[in-house]
Design a protein around this motif. Structure first.
Motif, PDB file in Angstrom:
ATOM      1  N   TRP A 168     -28.350   4.458 -10.736  1.00  0.00           N
ATOM      2  CA  TRP A 168     -26.419   5.323  -9.799  1.00  0.00           C
ATOM      3  C   TRP A 168     -25.798   5.311 -11.162  1.00  0.00           C
ATOM      4  O   TRP A 168     -24.295   5.933 -11.633  1.00  0.00           O
ATOM      5  N   GLY A 169     -26.295   4.657 -12.727  1.00  0.00           N
ATOM      6  CA  GLY A 169     -25.667   4.478 -14.182  1.00  0.00           C
ATOM      7  C   GLY A 169     -24.996   5.536 -14.592  1.00  0.00           C
ATOM      8  O   GLY A 169     -24.486   5.755 -15.254  1.00  0.00           O
ATOM      9  N   TYR A 170     -25.552   6.433 -14.376  1.00  0.00           N
ATOM     10  CA  TYR A 170     -25.402   8.392 -14.245  1.00  0.00           C
ATOM     11  C   TYR A 170     -24.155   8.426 -13.797  1.00  0.00           C
ATOM     12  O   TYR A 170     -23.896   9.504 -14.502  1.00  0.00           O
ATOM     13  N   PHE A 171     -24.318   7.919 -12.570  1.00  0.00           N
ATOM     14  CA  PHE A 171     -23.120   9.090 -12.062  1.00  0.00           C
ATOM     15  C   PHE A 171     -21.544   8.230 -11.625  1.00  0.00           C
ATOM     16  O   PHE A 171     -20.600   8.266 -11.218  1.00  0.00           O
ATOM     17  N   LYS A 172     -21.502   6.859 -12.358  1.00  0.00           N
ATOM     18  CA  LYS A 172     -21.010   6.003 -11.712  1.00  0.00           C
ATOM     19  C   LYS A 172     -18.854   6.867 -12.270  1.00  0.00           C
ATOM     20  O   LYS A 172     -18.336   6.012 -11.594  1.00  0.00           O
ATOM     21  N   ARG A 173     -19.093   7.054 -13.628  1.00  0.00           N
ATOM     22  CA  ARG A 173     -18.211   7.555 -14.350  1.00  0.00           C
ATOM     23  C   ARG A 173     -17.684   9.524 -13.617  1.00  0.00           C
ATOM     24  O   ARG A 173     -16.382   9.529 -13.615  1.00  0.00           O
ATOM     25  N   ILE A 174     -18.655   9.790 -12.917  1.00  0.00           N
ATOM     26  CA  ILE A 174     -18.914  10.870 -12.094  1.00  0.00           C
ATOM     27  C   ILE A 174     -18.278  11.537 -11.196  1.00  0.00           C
ATOM     28  O   ILE A 174     -18.079  12.749 -10.663  1.00  0.00           O
ATOM     29  N   ALA A 175     -19.301  10.459 -10.325  1.00  0.00           N
ATOM     30  CA  ALA A 175     -19.063  10.916  -8.720  1.00  0.00           C
ATOM     31  C   ALA A 175     -17.306  10.121  -8.288  1.00  0.00           C
ATOM     32  O   ALA A 175     -17.145   9.796  -9.048  1.00  0.00           O
ATOM     33  N   THR A 176     -16.782  10.960  -7.356  1.00  0.00           N
ATOM     34  CA  THR A 176     -15.719  11.135  -6.812  1.00  0.00           C
ATOM     35  C   THR A 176     -15.592   9.863  -5.780  1.00  0.00           C
ATOM     36  O   THR A 176     -16.101   8.732  -5.615  1.00  0.00           O
ATOM     37  N   PRO A 177     -14.603   9.306  -5.713  1.00  0.00           N
ATOM     38  CA  PRO A 177     -14.306   8.204  -4.584  1.00  0.00           C
ATOM     39  C   PRO A 177     -15.278   8.281  -3.659  1.00  0.00           C
ATOM     40  O   PRO A 177     -15.930   6.834  -3.204  1.00  0.00           O
ATOM     41  N   VAL A 231     -17.933   5.138  -2.636  1.00  0.00           N
ATOM     42  CA  VAL A 231     -17.630   4.268  -0.992  1.00  0.00           C
ATOM     43  C   VAL A 231     -19.103   4.802  -0.832  1.00  0.00           C
ATOM     44  O   VAL A 231     -20.389   3.236  -0.349  1.00  0.00           O
ATOM     45  N   ARG A 232     -19.674   5.760  -0.809  1.00  0.00           N
ATOM     46  CA  ARG A 232     -20.806   6.242   0.799  1.00  0.00           C
ATOM     47  C   ARG A 232     -22.559   5.543  -0.763  1.00  0.00           C
ATOM     48  O   ARG A 232     -23.465   4.583  -0.077  1.00  0.00           O
ATOM     49  N   TYR A 233     -21.753   5.566  -2.057  1.00  0.00           N
ATOM     50  CA  TYR A 233     -23.403   4.886  -2.738  1.00  0.00           C
ATOM     51  C   TYR A 233     -23.252   2.946  -2.370  1.00  0.00           C
ATOM     52  O   TYR A 233     -24.190   2.807  -2.200  1.00  0.00           O
ATOM     53  N   ARG A 234     -21.955   2.416  -2.354  1.00  0.00           N
ATOM     54  CA  ARG A 234     -21.601   1.629  -2.193  1.00  0.00           C
ATOM     55  C   ARG A 234     -22.326   1.009  -0.456  1.00  0.00           C
ATOM     56  O   ARG A 234     -22.595  -0.495  -0.478  1.00  0.00           O
ATOM     57  N   GLU A 235     -22.100   1.606   0.791  1.00  0.00           N
ATOM     58  CA  GLU A 235     -22.403   1.378   1.801  1.00  0.00           C
ATOM     59  C   GLU A 235     -23.811   1.450   2.084  1.00  0.00           C
ATOM     60  O   GLU A 235     -24.926   0.520   2.253  1.00  0.00           O
ATOM     61  N   LEU A 236     -24.334   2.207   1.541  1.00  0.00           N
ATOM     62  CA  LEU A 236     -26.073   2.566   1.502  1.00  0.00           C
ATOM     63  C   LEU A 236     -26.785   2.150   0.418  1.00  0.00           C
ATOM     64  O   LEU A 236     -27.968   0.905   1.168  1.00  0.00           O
ATOM     65  N   SER A 237     -26.253   1.313  -0.382  1.00  0.00           N
ATOM     66  CA  SER A 237     -26.717   0.379  -1.062  1.00  0.00           C
ATOM     67  C   SER A 237     -26.982  -1.772  -0.598  1.00  0.00           C
ATOM     68  O   SER A 237     -27.606  -2.069  -0.339  1.00  0.00           O
TER      69      SER A 237
END
Length: 130
Positions: free
Chosen positions: A71-80, A84-90
């Motif tokens: 996820w660290g590769y995406f944290k600065r480029i991912a959309t809001p 949110v989806r990443y946090r929910e899935l985690s």
């Protein structure tokens, strides 16, 4: 002798997969690669540590740890919305119903993260040559 480009590429492809199985083996392999010096003894240790990792069943914690690194590769480029989806899935992650891995694959393809496109964790090709 020095670590070859092929060895570096192989480790780059395997590192998050190894981490998902065993942080201990991952750390030991990282130590082997320090200093960029390589020999037959290190090669043998490397192969054994990879095998040891793959003999270890991933836990919820070890999988989440590896996924957090990806996820660290995406944290600065991912959309809001992706955040949110990443946090929910985690938060609701379970190894038996893993929806986080397909999501991370999707982001890897969407953002064309070359390093991750070669990751054995995300796109399995082989476990080990030993």
């Amino acid at each position: 002798m020095q670590v070859t480009r092929e060895q570096q590429q192989e480790w780059a492809a395997l590192k998050y997969d190894v981490m998902a199985h065993s942080q201990r083996e991952y750390n030991a392999i990282r130590q082997l690669f320090k200093g960029n010096e390589w020999n037959e003894e290190k090669e043998g240790s490397y192969r054994q540590l990879i095998q040891n990792a793959y003999d270890t069943v991933p836990t919820r914690g070890s999988l989440l740890n590896a996924y957090q690194h990806v996820w660290g590769y995406f944290k600065r480029i991912a959309t809001p919305e992706e955040l949110v989806r990443y946090r929910e899935l985690s938060e609701h992650f379970s190894p038996t119903t893993d929806e986080l891995l397909p999501f991370l694959r999707e982001l890897t393809v969407k953002y064309q993260m070359k390093y991750l496109l070669n990751s054995n964790l995300l796109f399995p090709t082989k476990k080990t040559d030993s």
